[in-house]
Design a protein around this motif. Structure first.
Motif, PDB file in Angstrom:
ATOM      1  N   LYS A 105       0.831  -1.216   0.000  1.00 45.37           N
ATOM      2  CA  LYS A 105       0.000   0.000   0.000  1.00 45.37           C
ATOM      3  C   LYS A 105       0.864   1.265   0.000  1.00 45.37           C
ATOM      4  O   LYS A 105       0.530   2.250  -0.658  1.00 45.37           O
ATOM      5  CB  LYS A 105      -0.901  -0.030   1.244  1.00 45.37           C
ATOM      6  CG  LYS A 105      -2.184   0.773   1.076  1.00 45.37           C
ATOM      7  CD  LYS A 105      -3.090   0.563   2.263  1.00 45.37           C
ATOM      8  CE  LYS A 105      -2.787   1.592   3.341  1.00 45.37           C
ATOM      9  NZ  LYS A 105      -3.620   1.420   4.526  1.00 45.37           N
TER      10      LYS A 105
ATOM     11  N   ASP B  80      -4.522  -4.506  -8.312  1.00 42.78           N
ATOM     12  CA  ASP B  80      -5.254  -4.150  -7.116  1.00 42.78           C
ATOM     13  C   ASP B  80      -5.006  -5.112  -5.962  1.00 42.78           C
ATOM     14  O   ASP B  80      -5.874  -5.337  -5.135  1.00 42.78           O
ATOM     15  CB  ASP B  80      -6.762  -4.164  -7.457  1.00 42.78           C
ATOM     16  CG  ASP B  80      -7.442  -2.949  -6.849  1.00 42.78           C
ATOM     17  OD1 ASP B  80      -6.726  -2.086  -6.332  1.00 42.78           O
ATOM     18  OD2 ASP B  80      -8.673  -2.902  -6.878  1.00 42.78           O
ATOM     19  N   LYS B  83      -5.387  -4.024  -2.319  1.00 38.41           N
ATOM     20  CA  LYS B  83      -6.773  -3.890  -1.872  1.00 38.41           C
ATOM     21  C   LYS B  83      -7.315  -5.264  -1.434  1.00 38.41           C
ATOM     22  O   LYS B  83      -8.032  -5.384  -0.442  1.00 38.41           O
ATOM     23  CB  LYS B  83      -7.641  -3.300  -2.989  1.00 38.41           C
ATOM     24  CG  LYS B  83      -8.928  -2.697  -2.442  1.00 38.41           C
ATOM     25  CD  LYS B  83      -9.792  -2.107  -3.519  1.00 38.41           C
ATOM     26  CE  LYS B  83     -11.166  -1.816  -2.947  1.00 38.41           C
ATOM     27  NZ  LYS B  83     -11.876  -3.016  -2.530  1.00 38.41           N
ATOM     28  N   GLU B  86      -6.008  -6.038   1.945  1.00 40.71           N
ATOM     29  CA  GLU B  86      -6.724  -5.244   2.951  1.00 40.71           C
ATOM     30  C   GLU B  86      -8.117  -5.819   3.212  1.00 40.71           C
ATOM     31  O   GLU B  86      -8.549  -5.934   4.355  1.00 40.71           O
ATOM     32  CB  GLU B  86      -6.832  -3.799   2.480  1.00 40.71           C
ATOM     33  CG  GLU B  86      -5.605  -2.976   2.843  1.00 40.71           C
ATOM     34  CD  GLU B  86      -5.836  -1.504   2.608  1.00 40.71           C
ATOM     35  OE1 GLU B  86      -6.042  -1.139   1.436  1.00 40.71           O
ATOM     36  OE2 GLU B  86      -5.820  -0.725   3.582  1.00 40.71           O
ATOM     37  N   ASP B  87      -8.786  -6.177   2.113  1.00 37.27           N
ATOM     38  CA  ASP B  87     -10.134  -6.758   2.248  1.00 37.27           C
ATOM     39  C   ASP B  87     -10.086  -8.026   3.092  1.00 37.27           C
ATOM     40  O   ASP B  87     -10.954  -8.290   3.902  1.00 37.27           O
ATOM     41  CB  ASP B  87     -10.729  -7.085   0.869  1.00 37.27           C
ATOM     42  CG  ASP B  87     -11.075  -5.822   0.099  1.00 37.27           C
ATOM     43  OD1 ASP B  87     -11.100  -4.739   0.731  1.00 37.27           O
ATOM     44  OD2 ASP B  87     -11.294  -5.905  -1.126  1.00 37.27           O
TER      45      ASP B  87
END
Lengths: 171, 217
Positions: A105, B80, B83, B86-87
């Motif tokens: 991230k 992605d 993401k 994180e999900d």
């Protein structure tokens, strides 16, 4: 000494805990290959060597984190040997996943604060220290920023992990 | 050109081989390459007259298509990705569940720590040197023997031989040690007689004085 023995040496050498194998450039230099088709020749060499290694239960692999080619045991042997460095220490796996998520991230680095949040745990210091000691990450002494080392690219099949993650989320 | 003479299989094979080389050398990306023209060309030029030659071309083209799918799969799975991580973490998985996610993803690295390039070079040179050494292999001359092999037993017993030697020398004694073997020229005989003499000395039948180098009774 022929190309196979030089390649075997280069791909199986350990320069440091985070540097195993050799880059394409290093291999081409060692073999003194300079012609314009050197990339094709390089691929042919690796394909040729992998044919010899296959019956021995070995495979050639590429670590995209530091562009090193190296040798691993094939899946069947890996299951027998038990390659999981965190066997019986699930806390370390969990912390490593949080570091990985956070580094993806934040373009390669993270902080203790961020890991604590993702991990939903007050103290992650011990885990981070162990991961640092085992070579998976580095902590900047001044900023205490954490970043992953290329070791994860050797020890983990990231592509496989991404696929497993996608499948898990689908469930 | 007549339909039965049209055969583009070789041309297509060459084109696919060139694409493969360019992909390997990093000149082109398979994802940017349109494979439709190749398949269209196969479709438009295949006929009952050349179908045998086209099987390899079709196989090569499908191989290329598979490779493209593989690249696409890798691209999609890495899109992605943060993401997705994180999900996953938002589902509050426990440590065991996270550990399970890594199952089958760990790899065991193969490395040889103790072998240095210097050592390999040395070993290689030594091996080559040893291999190059020319040994003259001479065939042994086969001795003619009787068909039946028999272990030859000496004609006389050892004690009889010692006694015979004693009989031979006792008239000479006392004398210097060397004088006992005076008349003997054959080295084997001297050695044999020396053994007898040692036995006689041990049995006390003959004595030896070191200072004067004399044998006596």
């Amino acid at each position: 000494m022929n190309e196979i023995s030089i390649l075997m040496y280069m791909l199986s050498r350990k320069k440091s805990i985070q540097q195993i194998g050799a880059t394409k450039k290093e291999i081409l230099k060692s073999l003194n290959i300079k012609n314009k088709n050197k990339s094709v020749y390089f691929q042919d060499l690796l394909t040729g060597l992998s044919k010899y290694l296959e019956p021995l239960g070995l495979q050639i692999n590429f670590n995209s984190l530091n562009s090193h080619w190296f040798i691993i045991y094939d899946n069947e042997l890996t299951e027998l040997i038990s390659a999981n460095p965190f066997e019986g220490r699930p806390s370390l796996s969990a912390t490593l996943l949080c570091v990985l998520t956070s580094c993806l991230k934040n373009s390669g680095h993270t902080s203790f604060q961020e890991i604590r949040m993702l991990r939903n745990k007050k103290d992650v210091k011990d885990d981070i220290k162990i991961l640092e000691k085992e070579g998976f990450l580095e902590i900047d002494k001044k900023t205490t920023n954490i970043r992953l080392t290329p070791l994860i690219g050797y020890k983990l099949d990231l592509q496989k992990l991404f696929v497993r993650l996608a499948l898990k989320l689908k469930e | 050109m007549k339909v039965e003479e049209l055969d583009l299989s070789e041309k297509i094979n060459k084109r696919i081989a060139l694409i493969k080389d360019e992909v390997l050398s990093g000149k082109i990306n398979l994802l940017d390459l349109q494979l439709n023209p190749i398949f269209s060309e196969i479709k438009d030029s295949i006929s009952i007259y050349n179908i045998e030659n086209y099987s390899q071309s079709y196989r090569n083209a499908v191989e290329l298509l598979n490779q493209k799918f593989e690249e696409l799969k890798n691209l999609l799975s890495s899109l992605d990705i943060e993401k997705k991580f994180e999900d996953f973490l938002k589902t509050n998985p426990n440590e065991a569940q996270i550990s399970d996610l890594f199952r089958g993803c760990w790899r065991k690295i193969f490395h040889f720590e103790p072998i240095s390039m210097k050592f390999l070079d040395y070993a290689s040179n030594r091996y080559v040197k040893e291999r190059l050494t020319n040994f003259n292999i001479e065939h042994l001359i086969r001795e003619k023997t009787n068909d039946q092999f028999l272990l030859e037993v000496p004609k006389f017993k050892f004690t009889e031989k010692i006694s015979a030697f004693y009989e031979k020398i006792y008239k000479k004694l006392p004398c210097f040690f060397e004088d006992v073997f005076d008349n003997e020229l054959d080295q084997i005989e001297i050695y044999e007689q020396f053994i007898y003499l040692l036995h006689l000395l041990q049995l006390g039948k003959v004595k030896y004085q070191k200072d004067t180098n004399t044998l006596y009774l």
